[in-house]
Design a protein around this motif. Structure first.
Motif, PDB file in Angstrom:
ATOM      1  N   ARG A 250     -10.875   1.052  11.539  1.00 20.14           N
ATOM      2  CA  ARG A 250     -11.338   2.171  10.715  1.00 20.14           C
ATOM      3  C   ARG A 250     -11.880   3.287  11.610  1.00 20.14           C
ATOM      4  NH1 ARG A 250     -14.807  -0.320   8.097  1.00 20.14           N
ATOM      5  NH2 ARG A 250     -13.653  -0.774   6.188  1.00 20.14           N
TER       6      ARG A 250
ATOM      7  N   ARG B 235     -12.278  -4.766  12.919  1.00 16.37           N
ATOM      8  CA  ARG B 235     -13.524  -4.023  12.692  1.00 16.37           C
ATOM      9  C   ARG B 235     -13.450  -2.602  13.244  1.00 16.37           C
ATOM     10  NH1 ARG B 235     -15.722  -9.103  14.152  1.00 16.37           N
ATOM     11  NH2 ARG B 235     -16.133  -8.394  16.278  1.00 16.37           N
TER      12      ARG B 235
ATOM     13  N   TYR C 129      -2.198   3.987   6.602  1.00 20.57           N
ATOM     14  CA  TYR C 129      -3.259   3.087   7.059  1.00 20.57           C
ATOM     15  C   TYR C 129      -3.908   2.378   5.874  1.00 20.57           C
ATOM     16  CZ  TYR C 129      -5.838   7.423   6.038  1.00 20.57           C
ATOM     17  OH  TYR C 129      -6.311   8.567   5.456  1.00 20.57           O
ATOM     18  N   TYR C 130      -4.403   1.197   6.177  1.00 24.94           N
ATOM     19  CA  TYR C 130      -5.229   0.457   5.228  1.00 24.94           C
ATOM     20  C   TYR C 130      -6.438  -0.041   6.005  1.00 24.94           C
ATOM     21  CZ  TYR C 130      -7.047  -3.028   2.051  1.00 24.94           C
ATOM     22  OH  TYR C 130      -7.878  -3.754   1.245  1.00 24.94           O
ATOM     23  N   ILE C 131      -7.586   0.539   5.727  1.00 23.93           N
ATOM     24  CA  ILE C 131      -8.796   0.233   6.495  1.00 23.93           C
ATOM     25  C   ILE C 131      -9.965  -0.087   5.556  1.00 23.93           C
ATOM     26  CG2 ILE C 131      -8.173   1.515   8.575  1.00 23.93           C
ATOM     27  CD1 ILE C 131      -9.659   3.924   7.476  1.00 23.93           C
ATOM     28  N   GLU C 132      -9.632  -0.483   4.336  1.00 18.25           N
ATOM     29  CA  GLU C 132     -10.690  -0.782   3.367  1.00 18.25           C
ATOM     30  C   GLU C 132     -11.333  -2.137   3.631  1.00 18.25           C
ATOM     31  OE1 GLU C 132     -11.585   1.685   1.395  1.00 18.25           O
ATOM     32  OE2 GLU C 132      -9.961   2.745   2.419  1.00 18.25           O
ATOM     33  N   LYS C 133     -10.588  -3.054   4.247  1.00 21.35           N
ATOM     34  CA  LYS C 133     -11.112  -4.384   4.556  1.00 21.35           C
ATOM     35  C   LYS C 133     -10.934  -4.657   6.039  1.00 21.35           C
ATOM     36  CE  LYS C 133      -9.713  -7.784   2.066  1.00 21.35           C
ATOM     37  NZ  LYS C 133      -8.759  -8.661   1.354  1.00 21.35           N
ATOM     38  N   ASP C 134     -11.964  -5.238   6.673  1.00 17.76           N
ATOM     39  CA  ASP C 134     -11.867  -5.623   8.084  1.00 17.76           C
ATOM     40  C   ASP C 134     -11.201  -6.996   8.171  1.00 17.76           C
ATOM     41  OD1 ASP C 134     -13.197  -3.307   8.621  1.00 17.76           O
ATOM     42  OD2 ASP C 134     -15.159  -4.256   8.840  1.00 17.76           O
TER      43      ASP C 134
ATOM     44  N   HIS D  95       0.809  -1.217   0.000  1.00 22.09           N
ATOM     45  CA  HIS D  95       0.000   0.000   0.000  1.00 22.09           C
ATOM     46  C   HIS D  95       0.848   1.277   0.000  1.00 22.09           C
ATOM     47  CE1 HIS D  95      -3.600  -2.405   0.589  1.00 22.09           C
ATOM     48  NE2 HIS D  95      -2.979  -3.050   1.557  1.00 22.09           N
TER      49      HIS D  95
ATOM     50  N   GLU E  56      -4.334  -7.766   7.814  1.00 19.29           N
ATOM     51  CA  GLU E  56      -4.242  -6.857   6.667  1.00 19.29           C
ATOM     52  C   GLU E  56      -4.551  -5.414   7.064  1.00 19.29           C
ATOM     53  OE1 GLU E  56      -6.069  -8.072   3.006  1.00 19.29           O
ATOM     54  OE2 GLU E  56      -6.050 -10.177   3.621  1.00 19.29           O
ATOM     55  N   ALA E  57      -5.564  -5.204   7.889  1.00 17.58           N
ATOM     56  CA  ALA E  57      -5.914  -3.857   8.337  1.00 17.58           C
ATOM     57  C   ALA E  57      -4.807  -3.336   9.255  1.00 17.58           C
ATOM     58  CB  ALA E  57      -7.250  -3.878   9.071  1.00 17.58           C
TER      59      ALA E  57
END
Length: 294
Positions: free
Chosen positions: A58, A55, A81-86, A16, A90-91
């Motif tokens: 984000r 969860r 940050y990567y908060i597109e998927k719970d 990312h 990965e988050a």
């Protein structure tokens, strides 16, 4: 296994943020909810390690972004940050490291200067006063659920009975039952206005400068949301004792009226740790939480 985790997390970051040069990584996997990486001795990255943390990540990023410049103590400022998927593993979020070390109970008790202790009380109660009086609906652009309700505590109590009582001494079960039932049967204790509270205001998330003996920052807003301010008061009470708690009244008078609720919450922290352990397969958390009940 540790090296595998480091490689995996590094790949996620580079995926990312390919322009971020990673020279060194230190991994700490001891947290209940997140794995923590220190990158280049300058950046802190937190990866969710259980579904509930993924969860709420984000929500945490949004809250922190909108609290910047509204709090006098330093708080994390999510840059990466990567908060597109719970998704567990990965988050993530990454922020500039806040210099300081956790203000453990023993470190606080070893401070002999009473004025310095009082100064720490002023800083901590001042932070909570600021946080709890944030106009949430004006500042935070997302809907936050209301936690710390009676319904939630009934659910926690039922899970404690179902999952932990079998491991407890008989007298410990009686004490826990009385602790919860006295609280749940007193409707006056629910006459509080929900505020933006930290949710995990304990020693490991309060950073101080060991040279100047002052608080420099507050971290880990993963449990932050709308709820009872006394949850945060309880963190201070159980960490640093009655004297510091009383010194907070001068800055935050409402803490005195909330003392009964704070004492109740203090009596739930270890049980919640044990409950987390048994529900998430974390034997260390389970054993630590059950120490005084077996």
């Amino acid at each position: 296994m540790v090296m595998d985790s480091i490689s995996f997390y590094a790949q996620q970051i580079k995926k990312h943020y390919p322009d971020l040069e990673i020279e060194t990584i230190i991994l700490n996997q001891q947290g209940q909810y997140n794995d923590v990486l220190v990158i280049n001795h300058a950046w802190v990255f937190r990866f969710a390690k259980v579904p509930v943390a993924a969860r709420t990540l984000r929500q945490e990023v949004v809250i922190l972004q909108n609290l910047q410049d509204r709090i006098s103590l330093t708080i994390p400022n999510p840059i990466y940050y990567y908060i597109e998927k719970d998704a567990v593993g990965e988050a993530f979020m990454g922020y500039k490291m806040i210099p300081g070390k956790p203000l453990w109970t023993d470190d606080f008790q070893n401070i002999s200067d009473l004025e310095i202790r009082k100064g720490i009380a002023v800083q901590l109660s001042g932070f909570l006063n600021e946080l709890h009086h944030i106009p949430v609906h004006e500042v935070i652009p997302i809907e936050l659920p209301w936690a710390d309700t009676r319904k939630e505590w009934v659910n926690i109590y039922e899970r404690i009975q179902a999952k932990l009582y079998a491991y407890m001494r008989p007298d410990a079960r009686q004490q826990v039952s009385k602790h919860f039932e006295d609280f749940l049967d007193n409707p006056d204790l629910y006459k509080f206005e929900p505020v933006l509270r930290h949710g995990d205001f304990g020693t490991n998330n309060i950073l101080y400068d060991p040279w100047n003996l002052s608080v420099v920052g507050i971290i880990d807003f993963g449990g932050t949301g709308l709820g009872d301010p006394a949850i945060d008061f309880a963190g201070l009470l159980i960490s640093y004792g009655e004297t510091l708690y009383e010194q907070c009244y001068a800055v935050y008078p409402e803490m005195e009226q909330a003392l009964k609720r704070a004492r109740f919450y203090c009596g739930t922290f270890a049980l919640e740790e044990a409950l987390f352990g048994i529900e998430n397969g974390d034997q260390t958390a389970f054993q630590n939480g059950m120490v005084k009940y077996v």
